[in-house]
Scaffold this motif. Structure first.
Motif, PDB file in Angstrom:
ATOM      1  N   ASN A   1       0.050   3.790  -9.400  1.00  0.00           N
ATOM      2  CA  ASN A   1       0.692   4.405 -10.563  1.00  0.00           C
ATOM      3  C   ASN A   1       2.061   3.764 -10.862  1.00  0.00           C
ATOM      4  OD1 ASN A   1       0.750   6.165 -12.726  1.00  0.00           O
ATOM      5  ND2 ASN A   1       1.810   7.774 -11.579  1.00  0.00           N
ATOM      6  N   PHE A   2       2.111   2.426 -10.799  1.00  0.00           N
ATOM      7  CA  PHE A   2       3.358   1.719 -11.113  1.00  0.00           C
ATOM      8  C   PHE A   2       3.451   1.327 -12.588  1.00  0.00           C
ATOM      9  CE2 PHE A   2       3.142   0.982  -6.509  1.00  0.00           C
ATOM     10  CZ  PHE A   2       4.445   1.278  -6.149  1.00  0.00           C
ATOM     11  N   VAL A   3       2.428   1.717 -13.377  1.00  0.00           N
ATOM     12  CA  VAL A   3       2.484   1.438 -14.807  1.00  0.00           C
ATOM     13  C   VAL A   3       3.676   2.172 -15.415  1.00  0.00           C
ATOM     14  CG1 VAL A   3       1.226   1.537 -16.982  1.00  0.00           C
ATOM     15  CG2 VAL A   3      -0.012   1.213 -14.836  1.00  0.00           C
TER      16      VAL A   3
ATOM     17  N   ASP B   1       0.823  -1.208   0.000  1.00  0.00           N
ATOM     18  CA  ASP B   1       0.000   0.000   0.000  1.00  0.00           C
ATOM     19  C   ASP B   1       0.859   1.260   0.000  1.00  0.00           C
ATOM     20  OD1 ASP B   1      -2.312   1.371  -0.137  1.00  0.00           O
ATOM     21  OD2 ASP B   1      -3.012   0.922   1.889  1.00  0.00           O
ATOM     22  N   VAL B   2       1.814   1.292  -0.913  1.00  0.00           N
ATOM     23  CA  VAL B   2       2.670   2.459  -1.056  1.00  0.00           C
ATOM     24  C   VAL B   2       2.761   2.792  -2.538  1.00  0.00           C
ATOM     25  CG1 VAL B   2       4.766   1.035  -1.096  1.00  0.00           C
ATOM     26  CG2 VAL B   2       4.924   3.460  -0.520  1.00  0.00           C
ATOM     27  N   GLU B   3       2.618   4.074  -2.875  1.00  0.00           N
ATOM     28  CA  GLU B   3       2.535   4.487  -4.265  1.00  0.00           C
ATOM     29  C   GLU B   3       3.928   4.672  -4.859  1.00  0.00           C
ATOM     30  OE1 GLU B   3       3.149   8.047  -1.844  1.00  0.00           O
ATOM     31  OE2 GLU B   3       1.888   6.255  -1.697  1.00  0.00           O
ATOM     32  N   SER B   4       3.987   4.797  -6.176  1.00  0.00           N
ATOM     33  CA  SER B   4       5.275   4.900  -6.864  1.00  0.00           C
ATOM     34  C   SER B   4       5.987   6.201  -6.537  1.00  0.00           C
ATOM     35  CB  SER B   4       5.067   4.786  -8.379  1.00  0.00           C
ATOM     36  OG  SER B   4       4.255   5.848  -8.855  1.00  0.00           O
ATOM     37  N   GLU B   5       5.229   7.286  -6.196  1.00  0.00           N
ATOM     38  CA  GLU B   5       5.860   8.566  -5.892  1.00  0.00           C
ATOM     39  C   GLU B   5       6.691   8.518  -4.614  1.00  0.00           C
ATOM     40  OE1 GLU B   5       2.807   8.171  -6.873  1.00  0.00           O
ATOM     41  OE2 GLU B   5       2.832   9.225  -8.817  1.00  0.00           O
ATOM     42  N   PHE B   6       6.515   7.469  -3.822  1.00  0.00           N
ATOM     43  CA  PHE B   6       7.321   7.306  -2.610  1.00  0.00           C
ATOM     44  C   PHE B   6       8.793   7.085  -2.971  1.00  0.00           C
ATOM     45  CE2 PHE B   6       9.263   4.590   0.635  1.00  0.00           C
ATOM     46  CZ  PHE B   6       9.005   5.298   1.792  1.00  0.00           C
ATOM     47  N   PHE B   7       9.029   6.524  -4.159  1.00  0.00           N
ATOM     48  CA  PHE B   7      10.384   6.185  -4.577  1.00  0.00           C
ATOM     49  C   PHE B   7      10.849   7.131  -5.663  1.00  0.00           C
ATOM     50  CE2 PHE B   7       8.062   2.306  -3.479  1.00  0.00           C
ATOM     51  CZ  PHE B   7       8.860   1.769  -2.475  1.00  0.00           C
ATOM     52  N   THR B   8      12.133   7.335  -5.695  1.00  0.00           N
ATOM     53  CA  THR B   8      12.721   8.063  -6.816  1.00  0.00           C
ATOM     54  C   THR B   8      12.929   7.092  -7.975  1.00  0.00           C
ATOM     55  OG1 THR B   8      14.996   7.603  -6.126  1.00  0.00           O
ATOM     56  CG2 THR B   8      13.930   9.557  -5.188  1.00  0.00           C
TER      57      THR B   8
END
Length: 791
Positions: A469-471, A431-438
């Motif tokens: 949004n990991f697409v 439950d963590v979105e892609s914006e959490f990562f660079t």
């Protein structure tokens, strides 16, 4: 091939004189019979008989010669190779003597003269062989204690040794059970003719043998180790055999029995084992006939062909751990709570968590107290000026470490370098979105799986998969599911989970050891309400479980696949915690599911230091090659290190090996060890840097059964000996025909031969036959003349 013989005629004046006499006699014979037939017609048989008799007499006057070719005495070599392996101690059926006694008798010059006959025409070279070839003078030193029958290697060695000399052939005395020609075709080109002599009876012997023991490991918690024993029985119809699983000390772990219904029967017996220890463990399996007295197994040694193949030692590597898993979640949730409690019972799993309790916020100069830059959530904890306090534009993270681990490892949040991330064996995103990562961090996660060989799993949630949004991201590339297409209809209603066909075959996906109990467990599971819908899975991925509702809608629930050197999984359900909210049994099942899933996730993830043992059972002395791999913290190969390998032998002795770097492979080191006794061996590699500081170590183990290949089959392998003879131009010789065969050997095609010639009449049977033919011709002609009344 046998040299052909022929009749020749010498050049002497008797030939022309014989032809003249023959011509005169032929004319007189015609004139005589023409007068006689004018008085009384008769038949021509009498004429032809007399003519034949005259021709035979003229043939004798020419003095024909009988000539041919034979091996030149003393010019050729012949090798006699005798099998000295322990397999020759097998007792043949209906005899009270082993094959070794039969072989000794064949080679005894007092009982058999074939060796002396062979020496009359050939230079005889005598050899004995087992795992190696050894020259002997009279075969008296044969002890039949070799642990291999290297027939192929023996033939090749002899051919190479005498490649420049006239080697006429090889007499091979063996039962044909080659240990170096079982798993791969052997090149028999350029080998001189081989004449195998089969030692041993072709009748089936009474025997129980362990033909193979295999070990497989899984993440199934109740019995993670499965041992399969393949047993061959012969002559035990109507009997019961006992199969015992013993630990290293000889203590009985489990016993199983099997009833034998046919004279020759194969049995496959499985043991399921849950060892109490980690690391390399050794076990033994024994098979024997079970007697009625006190339900004990008392084998009748005298009735069995051999007892050597009744026991095998094998190794089980349970790993040393600990296996580190990095759990990253976008919010505090129940999943982490239950997961942490479940893996706490597994001493080899260490769960490190990075929990975000608040997202990053915009940073404004006017917010907070004057000069305050840290997030107000940390106000009052005494670390407002601490570098570890999150700033306004950073997420608020809580780091939760297992006991006995450094608590500043994730001080900067999710790792940004290989050294920081590669210290873990698996990553879980919940439950963590892609914006959490660079972008760099997501690329690092992809390399973590593909190159480092780590495990990756994503849990379902409102910010996972498509919703996260990991697409088109690096993380989306490693997922086993497609994120760019959604099902036409959303999931609704009560959703229940069920295993797929692939899932039923995966031990880690099942929680019961039989199908009936597993189906009942699945039917009792609670319904789930949170699901990330996925339309399809990627090629090569496997759906382990589906989730569906009462409207027959089904969606992938658990999907796995290999990606590069690692493995990835997608758990699309976002409320697994419901599983453990009711009955305690269901809660225990959920905990077991988490432990088995985590075990599967970290299985086969390589360490920085690895050590592997490769047994070369088909080579001379059955060496074991130990290969140590060394990588740095970024998992790049290291070669500027020193590696030492120590082997602990079954009796407790320790041997240090000479380790050399593999020239064509950076970061790989190799050593060879020759086992001398049967049993379990433990090897440990220690790696040090240039400053003699230990970098790490690794262990491995193996069990050497030096006699296993030799006694894999106790039947004489006549088909192999026939194949060797056929491909080399020889033939299989029976023991009873050995004397006559050796007498005929000089007539065979050999490298060095000579021509022999003798008068045809010196052969006793020729003169007798000629005399009888002449007599029959003249007597027959006289009888016909009298019968027909011809004067």
């Amino acid at each position: 091939m046998i040299f052909p013989a022929s009749i020749t005629f010498p050049a002497n004046p008797w030939i022309w004189m014989s032809l003249c006499i023959l011509a005169v006699l032929f004319v007189l014979l015609i004139w005589t019979y023409r007068r006689a037939t004018a008085i009384r017609p008769g038949n021509k048989a009498a004429f032809l008989l007399k003519l034949l008799g005259i021709l035979i007499l003229m043939f004798c006057m020419i003095e024909p010669l009988w000539s041919g070719r034979r091996a030149k005495p003393g010019a050729n070599l012949f090798v006699v190779a005798a099998d000295n392996s322990s397999g020759m101690n097998i007792l043949d059926k209906d005899t009270d003597k082993p094959r070794s006694d039969t072989l000794r008798k064949v080679l005894d010059t007092n009982d058999s003269k074939w060796l002396d006959t062979l020496a009359d025409y050939f230079q005889v070279r005598r050899y004995i062989f087992d795992s190696r070839l050894k020259r002997t003078s009279d075969f008296s030193e044969m002890a039949f204690d070799g642990r291999a029958s290297s027939i192929g290697t023996t033939l090749r060695t002899i051919a190479n040794r005498y490649s420049s000399r006239p080697l006429a052939g090889i007499i091979l005395l063996s039962d044909g059970n080659a240990t170096d020609m079982l798993n791969q075709p052997f090149d028999l080109s350029n080998i001189p003719p081989v004449y195998p002599v089969v030692i041993g009876s072709s009748k089936t012997q009474k025997d129980i043998s362990l033909s193979n023991v295999s070990v497989s490991q899984s993440s199934f918690e109740d019995a993670p180790v499965t041992i399969q024993a393949d047993i061959d029985t012969s002559g035990y119809a109507g009997k019961t055999i006992a199969i015992d699983l013993l630990d290293k000390s000889g203590k009985l772990v489990e016993r199983k029995t099997e009833n034998i219904g046919r004279a020759e029967q194969k049995k496959v017996v499985d043991f399921r084992l849950k060892p109490d220890e980690n690391g390399v463990l050794f076990y033994n399996i024994e098979v024997k006939e079970k007697t009625d007295s006190e339900n004990a197994s008392q084998p009748d040694v005298s009735s069995e062909a051999t007892m050597v193949n009744n026991r095998q030692t094998f190794a089980v590597d349970r790993g040393g751990g600990p296996y580190r898993i990095l759990y990253v979640t976008g919010r505090p949730n129940w999943e982490y709570k239950f997961l942490r409690r479940a893996v706490a019972e597994d001493e080899q799993i260490r769960l490190t968590a990075l929990v975000r309790v608040a997202k990053r916020e915009p940073k404004f100069n006017w917010i907070g107290h004057t000069g305050e830059n840290t997030n107000p959530l940390y106000r009052g904890f005494g670390n407002e000026e601490d570098e570890t306090a999150e700033q306004y534009d950073q997420p608020v993270l809580i780091r939760l470490y297992p006991p006995d681990e450094e608590e500043d490892e994730l001080r900067e949040g999710f790792p940004i370098s290989e050294e920081g991330l590669y210290a873990f064996h698996a990553i879980i995103l919940d439950d963590v979105e892609s914006e959490f990562f660079t972008t760099v961090q997501m690329t690092l996660i992809r390399k973590f799986v593909a190159e480092r060989g780590g495990g990756f799993m994503m849990f379902g949630g409102k910010e996972s998969f498509q919703q996260g949004n990991f697409v088109n991201s690096a993380i989306g590339q490693i997922l086993p599911v497609y994120l760019d297409k959604l099902p036409d209809r959303p999931a609704s209603g009560q959703m229940h989970i069920d295993l797929s066909k692939e899932g039923w075959l995966l031990p880690w996906a099942r929680l019961r050891d039989n199908e009936l109990d597993e189906k009942r467990r699945l039917s009792e599971m609670p319904a789930f309400k949170v699901l990330n819908r996925l339309a399809s899975v990627k090629p090569g991925a496997s759906v382990v479980a589906y989730i569906g509702n009462e409207y027959a809608q089904q969606f992938p629930a658990v999907v796995v696949q290999r990606f590069g050197n690692g493995r990835t999984a997608a758990l699309t359900i976002g409320d697994i915690w419901r599983w453990g909210m009711k009955e305690s049994e269901l809660h225990n099942d959920m905990d077991k599911f988490w432990r088995q899933s985590m075990r599967w996730l970290v299985a086969d993830v390589p360490e920085r230091i690895t050590l592997q043992a490769e047994e070369k059972a088909d080579q001379v002395n059955q060496p074991v090659v130990l290969r140590a791999g060394v990588r740095d913290k970024d998992f790049e190969p290291m070669d500027n290190v020193s590696v030492s390998i120590e082997v602990c032998e079954p009796q407790g002795d320790r041997t240090m090996l000479k380790v050399e770097p593999v020239l064509n492979e950076t970061g790989m080191f190799e050593a060879t060890y020759i086992p001398r006794i049967n049993g379990g061996y433990l090897a440990k590699a220690i790696v040090k840097d240039k400053d003699e500081t230990e970098i790490g170590n690794a262990e491995t183990g193996w069990a050497s059964e030096l006699d296993a290949m030799e006694f894999k089959s106790i039947k004489t392998n006549r088909p192999l000996l026939e194949k060797i003879a056929r491909q080399t131009g020889g033939k299989v010789i029976e023991i009873k025909d050995l004397d006559s065969f050796v007498r005929d050997l000089p007539k065979r095609d050999v490298p060095v031969s000579e021509t022999w010639t003798r008068p045809l009449w010196d052969m006793p049977w020729v003169s007798q036959v000629v005399f009888l033919l002449v007599l029959l011709c003249f007597v027959g002609e006289w009888a016909l003349r009298r019968w027909k009344g011809i004067p």
